[in-house]
Write an enzyme that holds these catalytic residues in place. Structure first.
Site, short mmCIF file in Angstrom:
data_model
loop_
_atom_site.label_atom_id
_atom_site.label_comp_id
_atom_site.label_asym_id
_atom_site.label_seq_id
_atom_site.Cartn_x
_atom_site.Cartn_y
_atom_site.Cartn_z
N HIS A 61 0.87 -1.18 0.00
CA HIS A 61 0.00 0.00 0.00
C HIS A 61 0.91 1.23 0.00
CE1 HIS A 61 -3.06 -2.79 2.14
NE2 HIS A 61 -3.18 -2.87 0.83
N GLU A 80 1.53 3.99 2.72
CA GLU A 80 2.11 3.56 3.99
C GLU A 80 3.63 3.66 3.90
OE1 GLU A 80 0.29 -0.28 4.59
OE2 GLU A 80 -1.71 0.59 4.32
N HIS A 107 3.59 -2.90 6.84
CA HIS A 107 2.50 -1.97 6.52
C HIS A 107 2.40 -0.85 7.55
CE1 HIS A 107 0.21 -4.29 3.38
NE2 HIS A 107 0.98 -5.26 3.86
N GLU A 130 2.41 -4.01 11.38
CA GLU A 130 1.75 -2.72 11.21
C GLU A 130 2.38 -1.66 12.11
OE1 GLU A 130 -0.67 -2.02 9.12
OE2 GLU A 130 -1.59 -3.94 8.57
#
Length: 375
Positions: free
Chosen positions: A166, A169, A259, A335
């Protein structure tokens, strides 16, 4: 007064900018997609005068909860980024800032430019331990770069790390910079020990097209790459197609997909407990890695994160679950926050470049702990 976003990863639409106290903006959607949240623009302004910039369509963005308690980032030199007062009323995001210089950049998170990406790759290949491989081209004709660190051998584990599926990010590539820099430090004991028994396959940016275009979540044609791992195609998702093909050639003993999460102000991991083949070995590997990372850094925690998938109910189009099932390996999504780490808040900088890089370094310590168990 002038606002410009015609540069690498720029994204903003100017609705109205006649008075500094009433600047109205909107974020552009990813190409051929309804996703949007990433913004990055430059303001030419009168120094010493407050500017009030309202993003009118914030409430309809991909993750509106991400705006709660969020503070936008600003920089005069594109090197040091600091937080500025930001408010969200459920519909609009308002940034208030009094520039101290004639021009200032604003962004959703600290950008990681395509030029810096190229520098990272070229610098890494200077190491005798690193081999740079071209996996293929993206739909916009950019290179998909792979860095192989360590000498492949039958007895060595194969560890894959991918980042920035993504593109918005960007913290994921800052993480990779710290990870790669430490891994290639031949005076670092952790890295030297790791390379005795492991080979690393690293993709610092899975989505260079989306990164340059200023997308939040998709590639050049609006494909969410992290939903393509069941059936990637050269037409929609060549980035995943090439990486998965290479994984099938090397095998995978551990996979980490890096991410950023818009809403949760913590660093955490998401595992593969919902895949059909999940067993006690998977759980032991996950527990070992998490325990080691908790010891390595207070930036990591396990209290907050995503809800666990029910057995057999994992989304098998997602990278970490697809890879875990196909290769029966330890597989995690890592994350990081867009906001700050609520456990260790920094009101001036929030979650920052230095902290992303340090977390990348610390993950190597956790990999060293789990490495003997991977096979």
């Amino acid at each position: 007064m002038h606002i410009n976003a015609a540069f690498d990863s720029g994204n903003i639409n100017v609705i109205k900018a006649e008075h500094p106290d009433d600047i109205r903006l909107a974020i552009n959607k990813d190409n051929q997609s309804d996703f949007y949240q990433w913004f990055h623009f430059k303001l030419f302004a009168e120094a010493g005068e407050e500017h009030v910039m309202t993003i009118k369509n914030a409430g309809q963005s991909a993750y509106p909860d991400g705006w709660k308690d969020y503070q936008a980032l600003a920089s005069y030199d594109r090197d040091t980024w600091f937080r500025v007062p930001t408010e969200y009323n459920g519909k609009e995001l308002t940034i208030r800032h009094t520039p101290e210089q004639e021009s200032v950049f604003y962004a959703y998170f600290i950008p990681y430019s395509y030029e810096r990406h190229q520098d990272l790759v070229q610098t890494a290949q200077q190491s005798v331990d690193c081999y740079h491989e071209l996996l293929g081209e993206t739909l916009d004709g950019r290179e998909l770069n792979l860095l192989i660190v360590g000498e492949p051998a039958e007895h060595k584990n194969t560890i894959w790390v991918t980042a920035r599926q993504h593109p918005g990010e960007s913290m994921a590539e800052w993480f990779m910079e710290g990870f790669i820099t430490r891994l290639l430090d031949d005076e670092d004991g952790v890295s030297r020990k790791l390379l005795d028994n492991n080979v690393f396959y690293l993709v610092p940016n899975m989505n260079p097209d989306g990164s340059v275009r200023g997308h939040l979540r998709t590639n050049a044609v609006g494909t969410n790459l992290n939903r393509e791992w069941a059936e990637p195609s050269l037409e929609k998702s060549p980035e995943v197609f090439y990486v998965l093909k290479r994984m099938q050639q090397t095998g995978v003993d551990m996979f980490l997909d890096v991410h950023g999460d818009e809403a949760l102000p913590y660093n955490f991991v998401a595992g593969c407990e919902g895949i059909p083949s999940y067993d006690e070995r998977h759980q032991d590997l996950e527990d070992t890695f998490k325990a080691a990372l908790l010891t390595a850094t207070p930036e990591f925690q396990t209290q907050y994160g995503y809800e666990f998938d029910e057995p057999g109910k994992a989304n098998m189009t997602v990278a970490n679950t697809a890879v875990a099932e196909q290769f029966k390996c330890l597989s995690y999504t890592l994350e990081m926050p867009f906001k700050d780490n609520a456990d260790l808040p920094d009101e001036d900088f929030g979650w920052s470049v230095a902290r992303c890089q340090r977390l990348g370094e610390d993950v190597l310590t956790a990999m060293l702990a789990v490495s003997p168990k991977l096979r």
